[in-house]
Design a protein around this motif. Structure first.
Motif, mmCIF file in Angstrom:
data_model
loop_
_atom_site.group_PDB
_atom_site.id
_atom_site.type_symbol
_atom_site.label_atom_id
_atom_site.label_comp_id
_atom_site.label_asym_id
_atom_site.label_seq_id
_atom_site.Cartn_x
_atom_site.Cartn_y
_atom_site.Cartn_z
ATOM 1 N N LEU A 66 -5.136 -8.248 -16.095
ATOM 2 C CA LEU A 66 -4.684 -7.317 -15.068
ATOM 3 C C LEU A 66 -3.461 -7.841 -14.318
ATOM 4 O O LEU A 66 -2.505 -7.104 -14.091
ATOM 5 N N VAL A 67 -3.501 -9.116 -13.935
ATOM 6 C CA VAL A 67 -2.357 -9.674 -13.202
ATOM 7 C C VAL A 67 -1.135 -9.760 -14.104
ATOM 8 O O VAL A 67 -0.008 -9.516 -13.665
ATOM 9 N N TYR A 68 -1.352 -10.083 -15.369
ATOM 10 C CA TYR A 68 -0.226 -10.110 -16.312
ATOM 11 C C TYR A 68 0.377 -8.709 -16.449
ATOM 12 O O TYR A 68 1.604 -8.556 -16.509
ATOM 13 N N TYR A 69 -0.483 -7.688 -16.476
ATOM 14 C CA TYR A 69 0.003 -6.305 -16.596
ATOM 15 C C TYR A 69 0.738 -5.884 -15.330
ATOM 16 O O TYR A 69 1.726 -5.141 -15.394
ATOM 17 N N ILE A 70 0.261 -6.354 -14.182
ATOM 18 C CA ILE A 70 0.971 -6.082 -12.931
ATOM 19 C C ILE A 70 2.373 -6.684 -12.985
ATOM 20 O O ILE A 70 3.361 -6.031 -12.625
ATOM 21 N N TYR A 71 2.458 -7.919 -13.448
ATOM 22 C CA TYR A 71 3.757 -8.582 -13.583
ATOM 23 C C TYR A 71 4.656 -7.830 -14.557
ATOM 24 O O TYR A 71 5.849 -7.622 -14.288
ATOM 25 N N ASP A 72 4.093 -7.405 -15.671
ATOM 26 C CA ASP A 72 4.873 -6.715 -16.690
ATOM 27 C C ASP A 72 5.410 -5.389 -16.183
ATOM 28 O O ASP A 72 6.577 -5.052 -16.407
ATOM 29 N N ARG A 73 4.557 -4.627 -15.479
ATOM 30 C CA ARG A 73 4.993 -3.329 -14.961
ATOM 31 C C ARG A 73 5.992 -3.492 -13.815
ATOM 32 O O ARG A 73 6.956 -2.722 -13.702
ATOM 33 N N ALA A 78 0.834 -1.205 0.000
ATOM 34 C CA ALA A 78 0.000 0.000 0.000
ATOM 35 C C ALA A 78 0.867 1.252 0.000
ATOM 36 O O ALA A 78 0.606 2.211 -0.746
ATOM 37 N N VAL A 79 1.902 1.247 0.807
ATOM 38 C CA VAL A 79 2.827 2.386 0.836
ATOM 39 C C VAL A 79 3.550 2.514 -0.502
ATOM 40 O O VAL A 79 3.719 3.616 -1.043
ATOM 41 N N LEU A 80 3.946 1.384 -1.050
ATOM 42 C CA LEU A 80 4.680 1.367 -2.311
ATOM 43 C C LEU A 80 3.850 1.941 -3.459
ATOM 44 O O LEU A 80 4.392 2.542 -4.395
ATOM 45 N N SER A 81 2.533 1.771 -3.395
ATOM 46 C CA SER A 81 1.664 2.251 -4.477
ATOM 47 C C SER A 81 1.634 3.772 -4.571
ATOM 48 O O SER A 81 1.179 4.314 -5.577
ATOM 49 N N PHE A 82 2.123 4.448 -3.552
ATOM 50 C CA PHE A 82 2.171 5.924 -3.561
ATOM 51 C C PHE A 82 3.578 6.444 -3.863
ATOM 52 O O PHE A 82 3.877 7.609 -3.641
ATOM 53 N N THR A 83 4.428 5.554 -4.377
ATOM 54 C CA THR A 83 5.809 5.935 -4.658
ATOM 55 C C THR A 83 6.188 5.595 -6.087
ATOM 56 O O THR A 83 5.499 4.848 -6.779
ATOM 57 N N ASP A 84 7.318 6.155 -6.495
ATOM 58 C CA ASP A 84 7.950 5.801 -7.764
ATOM 59 C C ASP A 84 9.214 5.035 -7.410
ATOM 60 O O ASP A 84 10.221 5.626 -7.005
ATOM 61 N N TYR A 85 9.159 3.709 -7.545
ATOM 62 C CA TYR A 85 10.249 2.862 -7.079
ATOM 63 C C TYR A 85 10.629 1.872 -8.163
ATOM 64 O O TYR A 85 9.776 1.153 -8.690
ATOM 65 N N ASP A 86 11.907 1.819 -8.514
ATOM 66 C CA ASP A 86 12.376 0.940 -9.583
ATOM 67 C C ASP A 86 13.344 -0.129 -9.090
ATOM 68 O O ASP A 86 14.112 -0.688 -9.874
ATOM 69 N N SER A 125 2.011 -1.841 -7.891
ATOM 70 C CA SER A 125 1.288 -1.940 -6.624
ATOM 71 C C SER A 125 -0.046 -1.213 -6.697
ATOM 72 O O SER A 125 -1.052 -1.686 -6.143
ATOM 73 N N ALA A 126 -0.080 -0.084 -7.380
ATOM 74 C CA ALA A 126 -1.331 0.656 -7.546
ATOM 75 C C ALA A 126 -2.356 -0.182 -8.328
ATOM 76 O O ALA A 126 -3.541 -0.237 -7.964
ATOM 77 N N ILE A 127 -1.897 -0.842 -9.383
ATOM 78 C CA ILE A 127 -2.794 -1.710 -10.156
ATOM 79 C C ILE A 127 -3.298 -2.848 -9.276
ATOM 80 O O ILE A 127 -4.469 -3.236 -9.351
#
Length: 276
Positions: free
Chosen positions: A231-238, A20-28, A249-251
């Motif tokens: 959606l889960v595939y897109y989460i994995y891809d991103r 949840a915290v990670l979804s509000f960040t830009d983390y690579d 994380s936002a997705i």
């Protein structure tokens, strides 16, 4: 703090809070986190690939859920008999559930081969030209649905079998005494008695449909033309492809909100069915 509570906090609650915290960040992963607030969520609105993944997931759900219910219920009806062979078929139909998704997907990849696949060979014997399946954007999603139904209907079959065996035999015998045929008994006695069971199976199928990943990853890699990106595939891809962990994380939390909303609606429907 007891051990079960400690394990729940460490392996469930803590990862959810961190995500949840990670979804509000830009983390690579490589560099440090940058707080971006709701930017990841607002970017989703204008992300055409997210929209496409959502549309594909909804399409998959609309095809997978009804077909999964019909196949599981039909199989349960056939096996709900006091015949010795029925026990063996119950085990046989449950084998795909406990098999590796990657292994079963590999088998289906061969079966769906346009030239030498088993399905197209059978269709050819019947005088039908089989489609390209996984190489055709119009047929790739139905192919994944077929494989998913085959791989997972065993669990729902068992649930329906339990529901069928809980129906009072007096109701069925009374209906037959009054002259009802098999279809009328099924429609007016069996099906209404399975309302709660069907609601449960529907919920499980919808949750599983929105989380589909393995089949699309192994069979099509999201193609052709992004027609099977879920959606889960897109989460994995991103997350693991583009290393946009915050965006992934936002997705994930948007997907969680969708599943939660569907589960709550279904719970209300189950409660209403129980009150009737």
């Amino acid at each position: 703090m007891t051990l079960p509570v400690l394990l729940f906090v460490l392996f469930v609650l803590l990862p959810v809070v961190m995500a949840a915290v990670l979804s509000f960040t830009d983390y690579d992963v490589i560099s440090s986190m940058n707080w971006v607030g709701f930017k990841n969520y607002t970017d989703l609105i204008h992300d055409p690939f997210f929209t496409k993944a959502l549309e594909n997931t909804v399409l998959y759900t609309l095809m997978y859920v009804p077909l999964g219910i019909v196949v599981a219920l039909a199989t349960a009806l056939l096996l709900n008999r006091r015949v010795r062979a029925a026990k063996y078929f119950r085990v046989l139909f449950y084998v795909p559930v406990i098999s590796s998704t990657v292994a079963t997907a590999s088998i289906w990849y061969w079966m769906l081969n346009p030239q030498h696949g088993l399905i197209n060979v059978i269709l050819g014997k019947l005088g039908v030209n089989g489609p390209a399946w996984l190489y055709d954007s119009n047929w790739a999603m139905p192919a994944i649905v077929l494989m998913s139904v085959w791989a997972g209907f065993g669990t729902n079959m068992v649930i329906y079998l339990a529901g069928l065996q809980n129906i009072p035999k007096e109701l069925i015998e009374s209906a037959r005494t009054e002259g009802a045929n098999s279809w009328q008994v099924f429609r007016h006695v069996t099906l209404p008695a399975l309302t709660k069971t069907t609601m449960l199976v529907t919920t499980l199928l919808i949750i599983g449909a929105f989380q589909v990943f393995d089949q699309a990853y192994v069979l099509t890699k999201g193609g052709p033309g992004n027609s099977t990106v879920t959606l889960v595939y897109y989460i994995y891809d991103r997350g693991f492809g583009a290393l946009k962990m915050g965006y992934a994380s936002a997705i994930s939390f948007v997907l969680f909100a969708i599943i939660l909303a569907v589960s709550l609606v279904n719970a209300r429907l189950v409660n209403k069915a129980g009150e009737q």
